[in-house]
Design a protein around this motif. Structure first.
Motif, PDB file in Angstrom:
ATOM      1  N   GLY A 144      36.662  29.116  41.895  1.00  0.00           N
ATOM      2  CA  GLY A 144      36.005  29.008  40.701  1.00  0.00           C
ATOM      3  C   GLY A 144      35.421  27.423  39.941  1.00  0.00           C
ATOM      4  N   THR A 202      26.055  31.369  39.723  1.00  0.00           N
ATOM      5  CA  THR A 202      26.647  32.692  39.505  1.00  0.00           C
ATOM      6  C   THR A 202      27.554  32.862  40.255  1.00  0.00           C
ATOM      7  OG1 THR A 202      25.091  33.414  38.067  1.00  0.00           O
ATOM      8  CG2 THR A 202      26.459  35.279  39.187  1.00  0.00           C
ATOM      9  N   GLN A 203      29.180  32.461  40.258  1.00  0.00           N
ATOM     10  CA  GLN A 203      30.081  32.614  41.686  1.00  0.00           C
ATOM     11  C   GLN A 203      29.980  34.533  41.244  1.00  0.00           C
ATOM     12  OE1 GLN A 203      32.725  30.313  41.079  1.00  0.00           O
ATOM     13  NE2 GLN A 203      34.355  31.685  39.689  1.00  0.00           N
ATOM     14  N   GLY A 220      29.416  42.087  29.493  1.00  0.00           N
ATOM     15  CA  GLY A 220      30.001  40.622  30.618  1.00  0.00           C
ATOM     16  C   GLY A 220      30.448  40.689  31.148  1.00  0.00           C
ATOM     17  N   ASN A 221      31.800  40.718  32.354  1.00  0.00           N
ATOM     18  CA  ASN A 221      31.820  40.967  33.878  1.00  0.00           C
ATOM     19  C   ASN A 221      32.295  42.312  34.015  1.00  0.00           C
ATOM     20  OD1 ASN A 221      34.682  39.826  32.133  1.00  0.00           O
ATOM     21  ND2 ASN A 221      34.962  39.266  33.969  1.00  0.00           N
ATOM     22  N   THR A 236      36.980  45.397  35.774  1.00  0.00           N
ATOM     23  CA  THR A 236      35.950  44.064  35.877  1.00  0.00           C
ATOM     24  C   THR A 236      36.137  43.185  36.436  1.00  0.00           C
ATOM     25  OG1 THR A 236      37.310  44.396  33.392  1.00  0.00           O
ATOM     26  CG2 THR A 236      36.657  42.479  34.447  1.00  0.00           C
ATOM     27  N   HIS A 293      36.558  39.778  37.935  1.00  0.00           N
ATOM     28  CA  HIS A 293      37.586  38.801  37.119  1.00  0.00           C
ATOM     29  C   HIS A 293      36.495  37.445  37.836  1.00  0.00           C
ATOM     30  CE1 HIS A 293      40.978  40.967  35.317  1.00  0.00           C
ATOM     31  NE2 HIS A 293      40.689  41.286  36.549  1.00  0.00           N
ATOM     32  N   SER A 294      36.030  37.802  38.659  1.00  0.00           N
ATOM     33  CA  SER A 294      35.899  36.815  39.982  1.00  0.00           C
ATOM     34  C   SER A 294      34.092  36.731  39.882  1.00  0.00           C
ATOM     35  CB  SER A 294      35.576  36.461  41.133  1.00  0.00           C
ATOM     36  OG  SER A 294      34.793  37.553  41.824  1.00  0.00           O
ATOM     37  N   LYS A 312      31.238  35.187  37.492  1.00  0.00           N
ATOM     38  CA  LYS A 312      31.390  34.345  36.219  1.00  0.00           C
ATOM     39  C   LYS A 312      29.103  33.119  36.296  1.00  0.00           C
ATOM     40  CE  LYS A 312      35.983  33.286  36.442  1.00  0.00           C
ATOM     41  NZ  LYS A 312      37.119  32.359  36.058  1.00  0.00           N
ATOM     42  N   LYS A 313      29.346  32.833  34.824  1.00  0.00           N
ATOM     43  CA  LYS A 313      28.588  31.924  35.198  1.00  0.00           C
ATOM     44  C   LYS A 313      28.390  30.701  34.427  1.00  0.00           C
ATOM     45  CE  LYS A 313      23.883  31.278  33.331  1.00  0.00           C
ATOM     46  NZ  LYS A 313      23.163  31.674  32.748  1.00  0.00           N
ATOM     47  N   LYS A 314      28.645  29.739  35.709  1.00  0.00           N
ATOM     48  CA  LYS A 314      28.491  27.765  35.042  1.00  0.00           C
ATOM     49  C   LYS A 314      27.336  27.122  35.202  1.00  0.00           C
ATOM     50  CE  LYS A 314      33.753  28.655  35.924  1.00  0.00           C
ATOM     51  NZ  LYS A 314      34.614  27.541  37.154  1.00  0.00           N
TER      52      LYS A 314
END
Length: 341
Positions: free
Chosen positions: A116, A162-163, A271-272, A289, A291-292, A294-296
């Motif tokens: 993450g 983005t992961q 969202g996700n 959903t 869970h992995s 994500k955008k950082k």
């Protein structure tokens, strides 16, 4: 003609050499045991105008009278007047510094062992030249690299990542297949059912409705000017938000309630969380959903570097006469530290 780009066409204007103080400082220059030590300028020239031009105690002649009075010209040119010589923006001493030849910078996102999280790999290299015929000692020398936008205005450097865990995407595919309800097998999702103005699917078909949504966008063709036409997928929709397609031929109520065929014309995400486009009856929750997913992002406005000795960071760097040296940073062989040379 603007004052900040005006040229001076004045027969009384003179080209100015360096002040006598610079010559005196050079004359008194000392070499300690064959080594020159750095000496920074006491001030820097102006960034606009002409630092080498001196005019009289009046506004210089310029095209279209760019300068209304002598004071308006001070930020751009020097003046003979002793009252304003103190603001003449140029060094009064003789600086001793290496010549900055070039800089290279490589930046790339790097995965970490901590799920993450990610970091940026920054690999700068700075090339300096010793123009003197004596050894030059580099002590407490820093290089600052500011960042700017495409208009060359100061702006922070930004990196967005983005992961997603591919194992979780495989789980999504299995969930999608399990939730998928029976549907008319003769039905084909054609983009011709959507108005031309809102038609994103250049291949003519909206994904194979028997398969789950892809993870990445794919090229489906070329537009009229030869550019790539891209069809959307999960990550792209995650970044944009899962809004319904705006088209009068699609029933937005059916799209939101996941009622085919309208629900199949686009990805609905919150969202996700993704909503199945054709869930079977009686399965309960028809959302998945990620869970992995994500955008950082990370950003910084400048990069500050210190020139160090490769073998011993506590000792000074010495450049030989005429030597050109590239200083760089790179990861160590075990990947735990940062080395430089």
């Amino acid at each position: 003609m603007e004052a900040n780009n005006a040229t001076v066409k004045d027969p009384d204007a003179l080209l100015a050499g360096p002040p006598w103080s610079v010559l005196a400082d050079y004359h008194n220059l000392k070499i300690n045991s064959g080594f020159l030590e750095m000496q920074v300028p006491d001030q820097f020239p102006r960034t606009v105008g002409d630092n080498a031009l001196i005019f009289g105690r009046r506004a210089p002649n310029s095209p279209r009278g760019a300068f209304s009075n002598v004071r308006s010209a001070y930020p751009f040119f020097n003046c003979f007047s002793s009252s304003v010589r103190k603001i003449r923006p140029e060094p009064k001493n003789h600086s001793i510094l290496p010549v900055f030849v070039k800089a290279r910078l490589s930046i790339s996102p790097v995965a970490t062992d901590d799920p993450g999280n990610f970091c940026l790999g920054i690999y700068p290299s700075i090339t300096l030249w010793n123009p003197y015929n004596e050894n030059l000692v580099l002590k407490d020398l820093y290089v600052e690299i500011p960042f700017c936008d495409k208009n060359e205005q100061p702006a922070p450097f930004k990196c967005s990542v983005t992961q997603v865990d591919f194992k979780e995407y495989d789980l999504y595919r299995k969930w999608w297949a399990y939730i998928y309800g029976d549907f008319n097998s003769t039905f084909e999702l054609k983009d011709s059912d959507i108005s031309t103005a809102y038609r994103p699917y250049l291949s003519g078909y909206i994904k194979n409705w028997r398969e789950p949504w892809g993870l990445y966008n794919f090229k489906s063709g070329s537009n009229q000017i030869g550019g790539a036409e891209i069809e959307p997928a999960l990550i792209d929709q995650f970044l944009k938000g899962g809004n319904p397609p705006f088209d009068q031929n699609i029933d937005s109520t059916n799209w939101n309630n996941r009622t085919p065929p309208d629900s199949m014309y686009g990805i609905k995400m919150d969202g996700n969380r993704i909503y199945h486009e054709n869930p079977k009856d009686g399965v309960g929750d028809y959302t998945f959903t990620f869970h992995s997913l994500k955008k950082k992002s990370v950003s910084f406005d400048k990069l500050s570097l210190k020139i160090l000795n490769e073998s011993d960071s506590s000792s000074t760097v010495v450049m030989e006469p005429g030597e050109v040296v590239t200083f760089a940073a790179f990861s160590s062989s075990n990947g735990n530290d940062v080395q430089s040379n």
